[in-house]
Design an enzyme around this catalytic site. Structure first.
Site, PDB file in Angstrom:
ATOM      1  N   SER A 145      22.719  38.921  25.137  1.00  0.00           N
ATOM      2  CA  SER A 145      23.906  39.773  25.262  1.00  0.00           C
ATOM      3  C   SER A 145      24.277  40.208  23.852  1.00  0.00           C
ATOM      4  CB  SER A 145      25.050  38.955  25.860  1.00  0.00           C
ATOM      5  OG  SER A 145      26.278  39.641  25.774  1.00  0.00           O
ATOM      6  N   TYR A 158      30.313  31.081  26.307  1.00  0.00           N
ATOM      7  CA  TYR A 158      29.363  32.158  26.637  1.00  0.00           C
ATOM      8  C   TYR A 158      28.598  32.603  25.384  1.00  0.00           C
ATOM      9  CZ  TYR A 158      27.728  36.568  28.785  1.00  0.00           C
ATOM     10  OH  TYR A 158      26.962  37.594  29.274  1.00  0.00           O
TER      11      TYR A 158
HETATM   12  P1  NAD Z   1      25.534  39.670  38.109  1.00  0.00           P
HETATM   13  O1  NAD Z   1      26.576  38.641  38.395  1.00  0.00           O
HETATM   14  O2  NAD Z   1      25.491  40.918  38.912  1.00  0.00           O
HETATM   15  O3  NAD Z   1      24.073  39.033  38.172  1.00  0.00           O
HETATM   16  C1  NAD Z   1      23.797  37.689  37.873  1.00  0.00           C
HETATM   17  C2  NAD Z   1      22.778  37.178  38.878  1.00  0.00           C
HETATM   18  O4  NAD Z   1      22.414  35.847  38.495  1.00  0.00           O
HETATM   19  C3  NAD Z   1      23.329  37.107  40.312  1.00  0.00           C
HETATM   20  O5  NAD Z   1      22.393  37.659  41.214  1.00  0.00           O
HETATM   21  C4  NAD Z   1      23.524  35.610  40.533  1.00  0.00           C
HETATM   22  O6  NAD Z   1      23.399  35.221  41.889  1.00  0.00           O
HETATM   23  C5  NAD Z   1      22.407  35.041  39.663  1.00  0.00           C
HETATM   24  N1  NAD Z   1      22.636  33.641  39.297  1.00  0.00           N
HETATM   25  C6  NAD Z   1      23.765  33.073  38.804  1.00  0.00           C
HETATM   26  N2  NAD Z   1      23.573  31.760  38.617  1.00  0.00           N
HETATM   27  C7  NAD Z   1      22.305  31.487  38.994  1.00  0.00           C
HETATM   28  C8  NAD Z   1      21.514  30.302  39.030  1.00  0.00           C
HETATM   29  N3  NAD Z   1      22.006  29.117  38.658  1.00  0.00           N
HETATM   30  N4  NAD Z   1      20.227  30.387  39.448  1.00  0.00           N
HETATM   31  C9  NAD Z   1      19.713  31.580  39.848  1.00  0.00           C
HETATM   32  N5  NAD Z   1      20.405  32.731  39.859  1.00  0.00           N
HETATM   33  C10 NAD Z   1      21.692  32.682  39.429  1.00  0.00           C
HETATM   34  O7  NAD Z   1      25.722  40.023  36.577  1.00  0.00           O
HETATM   35  P2  NAD Z   1      24.867  40.914  35.540  1.00  0.00           P
HETATM   36  O8  NAD Z   1      25.872  41.583  34.692  1.00  0.00           O
HETATM   37  O9  NAD Z   1      23.796  41.685  36.202  1.00  0.00           O
HETATM   38  O10 NAD Z   1      24.240  39.739  34.668  1.00  0.00           O
HETATM   39  C11 NAD Z   1      22.856  39.587  34.426  1.00  0.00           C
HETATM   40  C12 NAD Z   1      22.680  38.983  33.040  1.00  0.00           C
HETATM   41  O11 NAD Z   1      23.152  39.925  32.079  1.00  0.00           O
HETATM   42  C13 NAD Z   1      23.462  37.699  32.783  1.00  0.00           C
HETATM   43  O12 NAD Z   1      22.665  36.808  32.050  1.00  0.00           O
HETATM   44  C14 NAD Z   1      24.634  38.175  31.947  1.00  0.00           C
HETATM   45  O13 NAD Z   1      25.169  37.142  31.153  1.00  0.00           O
HETATM   46  C15 NAD Z   1      23.993  39.265  31.151  1.00  0.00           C
HETATM   47  N6  NAD Z   1      24.872  40.269  30.550  1.00  0.00           N
HETATM   48  C16 NAD Z   1      25.692  41.039  31.308  1.00  0.00           C
HETATM   49  C17 NAD Z   1      26.494  41.994  30.690  1.00  0.00           C
HETATM   50  C18 NAD Z   1      27.414  42.903  31.482  1.00  0.00           C
HETATM   51  O14 NAD Z   1      28.261  43.563  30.863  1.00  0.00           O
HETATM   52  N7  NAD Z   1      27.307  42.992  32.787  1.00  0.00           N
HETATM   53  C19 NAD Z   1      26.448  42.150  29.303  1.00  0.00           C
HETATM   54  C20 NAD Z   1      25.594  41.351  28.558  1.00  0.00           C
HETATM   55  C21 NAD Z   1      24.792  40.417  29.192  1.00  0.00           C
END
Ligand code: NAD
Length: 254
Positions: A145, A158
């Site tokens: 991130s 985080y």
């Molecule tokens: P999201 O909540 O839509 O997706 C996260 C996915 O991870 C979900 O499908 C959830 O069921 C799955 N998950 C959670 N815990 C789990 C576990 N223990 N085992 C298996 N699967 C699990 O959110 P997103 O924004 O698509 O996040 C994806 C990644 O991107 C994450 O690592 C998040 O930290 C990172 N991220 C997101 C953003 C943002 O702004 N959305 C920014 C930077 C990084």
């Protein structure tokens, strides 16, 4: 013309929603056999239906990335079904508790680090084991991130976890640089996903004002992260390893 991932088998953790789902779709479009590994069965079904309807090859294996045996079993099922593992996108993550360090409980810290850092560590460990056993090499991409590059108020757990993903990525990249195993991370900025929706609701932030603070005055689309991940998983990035690539609309340039 052949797709960038034609003939490759790619595992995507957290592929049920958000960035993972968009990347699963793009990988399938580029010819990969995709394996979605997630805890959310309902959303995984929707993701798989979408990909299959577009002619893609996808299967779902229910997997909690914090469970070493479950990760191993998921990779075994992948190899039993498709014959090999060629790439992985370790993307499953949670936002955890976003609050001041004094208010954050140890349990909240442990939960965040367990999923966002240990979960990625476990996946990389077992994926590398599989690549070594096959003797083929492979490409690993993990989701860090911008919070893995800079700090954020309220993000002591985080940001620690995401900075950890960057250090983990660089270390394993060096350990396996001579074994045809590439290990990279993407560092998304603020992206429109269910996670962002939850964060906005919990913090009560004004959406328009938050968006206007961004250099491009907009949030990113999950597909914009997927494009970078496809490139890192493909042979197009064959001399790239150990990087933490910001895909953030200029967020870390500020
Ligand atoms: P999201 O909540 O839509 O997706 C996260 C996915 O991870 C979900 O499908 C959830 O069921 C799955 N998950 C959670 N815990 C789990 C576990 N223990 N085992 C298996 N699967 C699990 O959110 P997103 O924004 O698509 O996040 C994806 C990644 O991107 C994450 O690592 C998040 O930290 C990172 N991220 C997101 C953003 C943002 O702004 N959305 C920014 C930077 C990084």
């Amino acid at each position: 013309m052949a797709g960038l991932l034609e003939g490759k088998t790619i595992v995507i953790t957290g592929g049920s929603t958000g960035i993972g789902r968009a990347t699963a779709r793009r990988c399938a479009e580029e010819g990969a056999a995709v394996v979605i590994a997630d805890i959310n069965k309902t959303e995984a079904q929707i993701a798989c239906d979408e990909i299959k309807a577009a002619g893609g090859n996808v299967m779902f294996v229910e997997t909690d990335v914090t469970d070493s045996a479950a990760v191993k079993a998921m990779l075994e099922k992948t190899v039993d079904t498709h014959g090999s593992l060629d790439g992985a996108f370790n993307n499953a993550g949670i936002e955890g508790a976003f609050t001041n360090i004094v208010k954050m409980t140890e349990a909240e810290f442990d939960r965040t680090v367990n999923v966002d850092l240990k979960g990625v560590w476990l996946c990389i460990k077992h994926e590398v084991e599989q690549f070594v056993a096959q003797g083929t090499g492979g490409s690993i991409v993990s989701t860090a991130s911008v919070a893995g590059l800079v700090g954020a108020r309220g993000g002591s757990a985080y940001c620690a976890a995401k900075h950890g993903v960057v250090g983990l990525t660089k270390s394993v990249a060096l350990e396996y640089a001579r074994k045809k195993i590439r290990v990279n991370a993407v560092c998304p900025g603020v992206i429109e996903t269910p996670m962002l929706d939850r964060l906005m609701t919990e913090t009560g932030l004004d959406r328009a004002a938050f968006e206007n603070q961004e250099p491009m005055a907009r949030f990113g689309n999950p597909r914009e992260i997927a494009e970078a991940v496809v490139w890192l998983l493909s042979e197009q990035s064959s001399f790239v390893t150990g990087i933490a690539m910001p895909v953030d609309g200029g967020y870390t340039a500020l």
